[in-house]
Design a protein around this motif. Structure first.
Motif, PDB file in Angstrom:
ATOM      1  N   ASN A 265      -7.679   0.475  -5.523  1.00 38.42           N
ATOM      2  CA  ASN A 265      -6.376  -0.149  -5.252  1.00 38.42           C
ATOM      3  C   ASN A 265      -6.329  -0.709  -3.831  1.00 38.42           C
ATOM      4  O   ASN A 265      -5.796  -1.803  -3.611  1.00 38.42           O
ATOM      5  N   LEU A 266      -6.858   0.044  -2.875  1.00 35.94           N
ATOM      6  CA  LEU A 266      -6.901  -0.427  -1.492  1.00 35.94           C
ATOM      7  C   LEU A 266      -7.692  -1.720  -1.371  1.00 35.94           C
ATOM      8  O   LEU A 266      -7.278  -2.651  -0.683  1.00 35.94           O
ATOM      9  N   SER A 267      -8.824  -1.764  -2.039  1.00 34.51           N
ATOM     10  CA  SER A 267      -9.668  -2.964  -1.994  1.00 34.51           C
ATOM     11  C   SER A 267      -8.916  -4.170  -2.538  1.00 34.51           C
ATOM     12  O   SER A 267      -8.959  -5.251  -1.955  1.00 34.51           O
ATOM     13  N   ALA A 268      -8.231  -3.969  -3.648  1.00 26.65           N
ATOM     14  CA  ALA A 268      -7.481  -5.064  -4.258  1.00 26.65           C
ATOM     15  C   ALA A 268      -6.322  -5.521  -3.374  1.00 26.65           C
ATOM     16  O   ALA A 268      -6.071  -6.718  -3.231  1.00 26.65           O
ATOM     17  N   LYS A 269      -5.642  -4.577  -2.763  1.00 24.85           N
ATOM     18  CA  LYS A 269      -4.462  -4.912  -1.961  1.00 24.85           C
ATOM     19  C   LYS A 269      -4.803  -5.483  -0.597  1.00 24.85           C
ATOM     20  O   LYS A 269      -4.046  -6.289  -0.060  1.00 24.85           O
ATOM     21  N   THR A 270      -5.925  -5.068  -0.020  1.00 20.93           N
ATOM     22  CA  THR A 270      -6.261  -5.502   1.336  1.00 20.93           C
ATOM     23  C   THR A 270      -7.329  -6.585   1.367  1.00 20.93           C
ATOM     24  O   THR A 270      -7.520  -7.232   2.386  1.00 20.93           O
ATOM     25  N   GLY A 271      -8.056  -6.749   0.268  1.00 22.61           N
ATOM     26  CA  GLY A 271      -9.113  -7.750   0.215  1.00 22.61           C
ATOM     27  C   GLY A 271     -10.423  -7.309   0.847  1.00 22.61           C
ATOM     28  O   GLY A 271     -11.322  -8.119   1.025  1.00 22.61           O
ATOM     29  N   VAL A 272     -10.546  -6.011   1.180  1.00 20.00           N
ATOM     30  CA  VAL A 272     -11.804  -5.535   1.761  1.00 20.00           C
ATOM     31  C   VAL A 272     -12.836  -5.367   0.649  1.00 20.00           C
ATOM     32  O   VAL A 272     -12.498  -5.073  -0.483  1.00 20.00           O
ATOM     33  N   ARG A 273     -14.106  -5.599   1.003  1.00 19.11           N
ATOM     34  CA  ARG A 273     -15.176  -5.533   0.009  1.00 19.11           C
ATOM     35  C   ARG A 273     -15.984  -4.248   0.083  1.00 19.11           C
ATOM     36  O   ARG A 273     -16.692  -3.909  -0.864  1.00 19.11           O
ATOM     37  N   ASP A 274     -15.916  -3.544   1.206  1.00 18.11           N
ATOM     38  CA  ASP A 274     -16.721  -2.332   1.352  1.00 18.11           C
ATOM     39  C   ASP A 274     -16.069  -1.400   2.363  1.00 18.11           C
ATOM     40  O   ASP A 274     -15.039  -1.714   2.951  1.00 18.11           O
ATOM     41  N   ARG A 275     -16.688  -0.236   2.559  1.00 14.99           N
ATOM     42  CA  ARG A 275     -16.113   0.775   3.452  1.00 14.99           C
ATOM     43  C   ARG A 275     -16.045   0.290   4.899  1.00 14.99           C
ATOM     44  O   ARG A 275     -15.099   0.597   5.614  1.00 14.99           O
ATOM     45  N   ALA A 276     -17.043  -0.467   5.330  1.00 15.16           N
ATOM     46  CA  ALA A 276     -17.027  -0.969   6.710  1.00 15.16           C
ATOM     47  C   ALA A 276     -15.810  -1.870   6.939  1.00 15.16           C
ATOM     48  O   ALA A 276     -15.130  -1.746   7.963  1.00 15.16           O
ATOM     49  N   GLN A 277     -15.537  -2.732   5.997  1.00 13.20           N
ATOM     50  CA  GLN A 277     -14.360  -3.588   6.124  1.00 13.20           C
ATOM     51  C   GLN A 277     -13.078  -2.760   6.038  1.00 13.20           C
ATOM     52  O   GLN A 277     -12.095  -3.058   6.723  1.00 13.20           O
ATOM     53  N   ALA A 278     -13.097  -1.724   5.221  1.00  7.18           N
ATOM     54  CA  ALA A 278     -11.919  -0.850   5.106  1.00  7.18           C
ATOM     55  C   ALA A 278     -11.644  -0.154   6.434  1.00  7.18           C
ATOM     56  O   ALA A 278     -10.492  -0.046   6.873  1.00  7.18           O
ATOM     57  N   VAL A 279     -12.696   0.312   7.088  1.00  7.48           N
ATOM     58  CA  VAL A 279     -12.538   0.966   8.397  1.00  7.48           C
ATOM     59  C   VAL A 279     -11.979  -0.024   9.417  1.00  7.48           C
ATOM     60  O   VAL A 279     -11.048   0.293  10.165  1.00  7.48           O
ATOM     61  N   ALA A 280     -12.523  -1.230   9.446  1.00  2.27           N
ATOM     62  CA  ALA A 280     -12.024  -2.252  10.375  1.00  2.27           C
ATOM     63  C   ALA A 280     -10.553  -2.544  10.101  1.00  2.27           C
ATOM     64  O   ALA A 280      -9.746  -2.656  11.032  1.00  2.27           O
ATOM     65  N   TYR A 281     -10.186  -2.653   8.841  1.00  2.00           N
ATOM     66  CA  TYR A 281      -8.797  -2.903   8.462  1.00  2.00           C
ATOM     67  C   TYR A 281      -7.905  -1.768   8.963  1.00  2.00           C
ATOM     68  O   TYR A 281      -6.834  -2.008   9.534  1.00  2.00           O
ATOM     69  N   ALA A 282      -8.342  -0.535   8.754  1.00  2.00           N
ATOM     70  CA  ALA A 282      -7.557   0.625   9.186  1.00  2.00           C
ATOM     71  C   ALA A 282      -7.334   0.600  10.694  1.00  2.00           C
ATOM     72  O   ALA A 282      -6.207   0.809  11.165  1.00  2.00           O
TER      73      ALA A 282
ATOM     74  N   MET B  74       0.854  -1.166   0.000  1.00  2.00           N
ATOM     75  CA  MET B  74       0.000   0.000   0.000  1.00  2.00           C
ATOM     76  C   MET B  74       0.905   1.235   0.000  1.00  2.00           C
ATOM     77  O   MET B  74       1.836   1.336   0.787  1.00  2.00           O
ATOM     78  N   THR B  75       0.582   2.147  -0.887  1.00  2.11           N
ATOM     79  CA  THR B  75       1.371   3.378  -0.947  1.00  2.11           C
ATOM     80  C   THR B  75       1.004   4.295   0.224  1.00  2.11           C
ATOM     81  O   THR B  75      -0.028   4.116   0.873  1.00  2.11           O
ATOM     82  N   ALA B  76       1.839   5.280   0.452  1.00  2.00           N
ATOM     83  CA  ALA B  76       1.563   6.243   1.517  1.00  2.00           C
ATOM     84  C   ALA B  76       0.253   6.987   1.253  1.00  2.00           C
ATOM     85  O   ALA B  76      -0.545   7.218   2.165  1.00  2.00           O
ATOM     86  N   ARG B  77      -0.002   7.345   0.008  1.00  2.00           N
ATOM     87  CA  ARG B  77      -1.228   8.072  -0.326  1.00  2.00           C
ATOM     88  C   ARG B  77      -2.451   7.171  -0.133  1.00  2.00           C
ATOM     89  O   ARG B  77      -3.482   7.609   0.374  1.00  2.00           O
ATOM     90  N   GLU B  78      -2.350   5.888  -0.510  1.00  2.00           N
ATOM     91  CA  GLU B  78      -3.446   4.954  -0.284  1.00  2.00           C
ATOM     92  C   GLU B  78      -3.730   4.803   1.208  1.00  2.00           C
ATOM     93  O   GLU B  78      -4.880   4.782   1.632  1.00  2.00           O
ATOM     94  N   ALA B  79      -2.666   4.723   1.998  1.00  2.00           N
ATOM     95  CA  ALA B  79      -2.838   4.614   3.451  1.00  2.00           C
ATOM     96  C   ALA B  79      -3.504   5.868   4.002  1.00  2.00           C
ATOM     97  O   ALA B  79      -4.366   5.790   4.885  1.00  2.00           O
ATOM     98  N   GLU B  80      -3.138   7.022   3.474  1.00  2.00           N
ATOM     99  CA  GLU B  80      -3.755   8.266   3.916  1.00  2.00           C
ATOM    100  C   GLU B  80      -5.248   8.275   3.577  1.00  2.00           C
ATOM    101  O   GLU B  80      -6.087   8.634   4.416  1.00  2.00           O
ATOM    102  N   VAL B  81      -5.588   7.864   2.361  1.00  2.00           N
ATOM    103  CA  VAL B  81      -6.994   7.803   1.961  1.00  2.00           C
ATOM    104  C   VAL B  81      -7.744   6.816   2.846  1.00  2.00           C
ATOM    105  O   VAL B  81      -8.853   7.097   3.315  1.00  2.00           O
TER     106      VAL B  81
END
Length: 65
Positions: A38-55, A1-8
């Motif tokens: 890109n975040l979804s592809a790299k982390t395997g999250v399917r939606d924003r809720a999963q993205a928040v949990a991942y973060a 994950m790039t720094a900008r992706e992590a920031e997003v």
């Protein structure tokens, strides 16, 4: 994950929408969508809720104010 992706990802975890993220001076709406895709592809999250949990699990926060 790039720094900008992590920031997003951190900004998503803070509750910002894609539109709110795109209001920042360095990024437009299409770029935000690209980062989210890109975040979804790299982390395997399917939606924003999963993205928040991942973060939270990985200690990722948004940009410093």
């Amino acid at each position: 994950m790039t720094a900008r992706e992590a920031e997003v990802l951190g900004l998503i975890a803070e509750g910002l929408s894609d539109t709110e993220i795109a209001r920042r001076p360095y990024v437009g709406p299409a770029t935000v969508k690209t980062h989210v895709d890109n975040l979804s592809a790299k982390t395997g999250v399917r939606d924003r809720a999963q993205a928040v949990a991942y973060a939270f699990r990985h200690g990722i926060t948004g940009s410093p104010q």
